[in-house]
Design a protein around this motif. Sequence first.
Motif, PDB file in Angstrom:
ATOM      1  N   LEU A 128     -33.479 -34.824  -5.269  1.00  0.00           N
ATOM      2  CA  LEU A 128     -32.447 -34.888  -6.292  1.00  0.00           C
ATOM      3  C   LEU A 128     -31.075 -34.540  -5.720  1.00  0.00           C
ATOM      4  O   LEU A 128     -30.946 -34.045  -4.609  1.00  0.00           O
ATOM      5  CB  LEU A 128     -32.806 -33.957  -7.447  1.00  0.00           C
ATOM      6  CG  LEU A 128     -34.152 -34.250  -8.128  1.00  0.00           C
ATOM      7  CD1 LEU A 128     -34.420 -33.253  -9.241  1.00  0.00           C
ATOM      8  CD2 LEU A 128     -34.191 -35.682  -8.667  1.00  0.00           C
ATOM      9  N   GLY A 129     -30.036 -34.795  -6.507  1.00  0.00           N
ATOM     10  CA  GLY A 129     -28.682 -34.475  -6.089  1.00  0.00           C
ATOM     11  C   GLY A 129     -28.071 -35.536  -5.195  1.00  0.00           C
ATOM     12  O   GLY A 129     -28.743 -36.438  -4.687  1.00  0.00           O
ATOM     13  N   LEU A 164     -32.833 -29.321 -16.413  1.00  0.00           N
ATOM     14  CA  LEU A 164     -31.889 -30.012 -17.286  1.00  0.00           C
ATOM     15  C   LEU A 164     -30.611 -30.380 -16.540  1.00  0.00           C
ATOM     16  O   LEU A 164     -30.046 -31.465 -16.756  1.00  0.00           O
ATOM     17  CB  LEU A 164     -31.547 -29.141 -18.497  1.00  0.00           C
ATOM     18  CG  LEU A 164     -32.647 -28.959 -19.545  1.00  0.00           C
ATOM     19  CD1 LEU A 164     -32.193 -27.968 -20.608  1.00  0.00           C
ATOM     20  CD2 LEU A 164     -33.026 -30.292 -20.191  1.00  0.00           C
ATOM     21  N   SER A 165     -30.142 -29.494 -15.662  1.00  0.00           N
ATOM     22  CA  SER A 165     -28.913 -29.814 -14.926  1.00  0.00           C
ATOM     23  C   SER A 165     -29.123 -31.022 -14.026  1.00  0.00           C
ATOM     24  O   SER A 165     -28.240 -31.879 -13.892  1.00  0.00           O
ATOM     25  CB  SER A 165     -28.428 -28.597 -14.132  1.00  0.00           C
ATOM     26  OG  SER A 165     -29.388 -28.186 -13.171  1.00  0.00           O
ATOM     27  N   ILE A 183     -27.158 -33.428 -21.989  1.00  0.00           N
ATOM     28  CA  ILE A 183     -28.247 -32.649 -21.381  1.00  0.00           C
ATOM     29  C   ILE A 183     -27.688 -31.602 -20.431  1.00  0.00           C
ATOM     30  O   ILE A 183     -28.169 -30.455 -20.391  1.00  0.00           O
ATOM     31  CB  ILE A 183     -29.229 -33.600 -20.665  1.00  0.00           C
ATOM     32  CG1 ILE A 183     -29.984 -34.445 -21.703  1.00  0.00           C
ATOM     33  CG2 ILE A 183     -30.210 -32.814 -19.797  1.00  0.00           C
ATOM     34  CD1 ILE A 183     -30.912 -35.484 -21.106  1.00  0.00           C
ATOM     35  N   THR A 184     -26.665 -31.959 -19.662  1.00  0.00           N
ATOM     36  CA  THR A 184     -26.051 -31.001 -18.755  1.00  0.00           C
ATOM     37  C   THR A 184     -25.439 -29.839 -19.525  1.00  0.00           C
ATOM     38  O   THR A 184     -25.520 -28.675 -19.096  1.00  0.00           O
ATOM     39  CB  THR A 184     -24.979 -31.698 -17.895  1.00  0.00           C
ATOM     40  OG1 THR A 184     -25.558 -32.814 -17.218  1.00  0.00           O
ATOM     41  CG2 THR A 184     -24.408 -30.736 -16.873  1.00  0.00           C
ATOM     42  N   HIS A 199     -21.141 -28.206 -11.732  1.00  0.00           N
ATOM     43  CA  HIS A 199     -20.865 -29.360 -10.885  1.00  0.00           C
ATOM     44  C   HIS A 199     -21.312 -30.653 -11.556  1.00  0.00           C
ATOM     45  O   HIS A 199     -20.579 -31.652 -11.576  1.00  0.00           O
ATOM     46  CB  HIS A 199     -21.579 -29.161  -9.549  1.00  0.00           C
ATOM     47  CG  HIS A 199     -21.438 -30.297  -8.605  1.00  0.00           C
ATOM     48  ND1 HIS A 199     -22.502 -30.811  -7.886  1.00  0.00           N
ATOM     49  CD2 HIS A 199     -20.371 -31.042  -8.254  1.00  0.00           C
ATOM     50  CE1 HIS A 199     -22.085 -31.811  -7.146  1.00  0.00           C
ATOM     51  NE2 HIS A 199     -20.798 -31.980  -7.346  1.00  0.00           N
ATOM     52  N   ALA A 200     -22.514 -30.657 -12.114  1.00  0.00           N
ATOM     53  CA  ALA A 200     -23.008 -31.854 -12.800  1.00  0.00           C
ATOM     54  C   ALA A 200     -22.123 -32.203 -13.995  1.00  0.00           C
ATOM     55  O   ALA A 200     -21.869 -33.384 -14.277  1.00  0.00           O
ATOM     56  CB  ALA A 200     -24.450 -31.644 -13.249  1.00  0.00           C
ATOM     57  N   LEU A 201     -21.646 -31.173 -14.695  1.00  0.00           N
ATOM     58  CA  LEU A 201     -20.772 -31.407 -15.846  1.00  0.00           C
ATOM     59  C   LEU A 201     -19.435 -31.991 -15.398  1.00  0.00           C
ATOM     60  O   LEU A 201     -18.872 -32.870 -16.068  1.00  0.00           O
ATOM     61  CB  LEU A 201     -20.571 -30.091 -16.599  1.00  0.00           C
ATOM     62  CG  LEU A 201     -19.956 -30.146 -17.996  1.00  0.00           C
ATOM     63  CD1 LEU A 201     -20.664 -31.165 -18.880  1.00  0.00           C
ATOM     64  CD2 LEU A 201     -20.000 -28.760 -18.631  1.00  0.00           C
TER      65      LEU A 201
END
Length: 437
Positions: A128-129, A164-165, A183-184, A199-201
């Motif tokens: 992931l990522g 979730l992130s 979800i983030t 970071h995801a947001l």
Amino acid sequence: MEEDRYGLELSTASAEAATAYRDGVDLLLAFWPGATDAFERAIMLDPDFALAHAARARIHAIYQQRGPALQTIARARELVAKRGTAREQSHVATLALAIEGRGAEALTSTLTHLASWPRDAMVMALPLGAFGLLAFSGRIDHDAARRDLCERFAAEYGEDWWFLSNHGWALTEAGEVAKGRAITERSFALRRHNAYAVHALLHAMFEDGALNEADALVENWIGDYDHTGMLHGHIRWHQALGALDRGDAASAVAIHLNVLSPAVSAAPPLNTLSDCASLLWRLSIENHPIAFELWEEIGTYARTGFPTSRLPFVEMHRAMVSAVTDDDIALNQRLRSFKAPPAGGSSPAAPLLPRLYLAFQAFYNENYRVCAEQLAPVQAEMARLGGSHAQRQVIEDTYILALIRSGALAKARQLIDARLHRRPSARDTRWRALTEA
């Protein structure tokens, strides 16, 4: 019997070592400072605790400490063979493949492992990522593949803050921005000391064109995040992108000088190289003056920190640095090196690399038509380089400005209009005006 936070057995008789390991895993998954200390404490409390050694090796690898990483994961292999469950043996073997740089094998091992132990978060994290096994696989569909992987295992994790992130960010990168952002935000609400969620947001806000909102998020949150956190610099890099969108080059340069540059950064080397090179390039292509010493600094860092790397994402950023700092002889040597595939074969992204080097050099030398000619045939292939949309957009930015400056205004306007249709951008609006001149 001790267990991790996901209910999986831990082969240690020390309750204190298990607690330290659980703490370390959470800190690592949140990209929060303290994970190294936690894993080293677990090892001190139980020197034969294989998973603690494996996790420590993972951090060594993230910071490109190859010797210690290989030594530590080898120790984990020895220990888990003597005292480890089938799950732990597979866990260590999979992390070892990733740490050794055997990406394709590591991805296969990961998927096999997750079929039996889907809640093994340390293994689930590997593909992931933006820097994960899928992103660096060379697959053009790696964003969709990450989304599909998360969708497959979502029921196993429920409302877990870490999962979730990742699920949210995977959806965002795969084009489902509204769902991904929602979800983030749930992840962030569950654990605010979670740099990964922030970071995801920020990526969701980037895709939304909500750069002022992103800037406010960073300003209101970053005070709790020590500068040694893995993502501290990269989160401020996102702020710099917002500053550039507003036309505030001075703020972007200040972030480079005070946060991102190798002289002050505590980030993993891959973040330092990519954040510095891409930000300096973004500033340069818009004709903001950049001291040559800043390019020399990141050029030296690239040569010393990545002397033998053939990772396409690294080469994408070395190409920017090379355009400014290398002479024709050095460039030609680099281009010739791409004709000799490394042991184990080359990435599907490898054919893109000579074009990037030639395109960036052409742009720097104001040969804008040549730059556009190099980039035009491969625009649809750039996802193979890995990283995120926000990171790869610098290539499209270069292409658009090359089109404008070479007089191909209609084509540039078409690309800008497509971007503005997806998200508002003050920067794209300024560029759009140039195509009407």
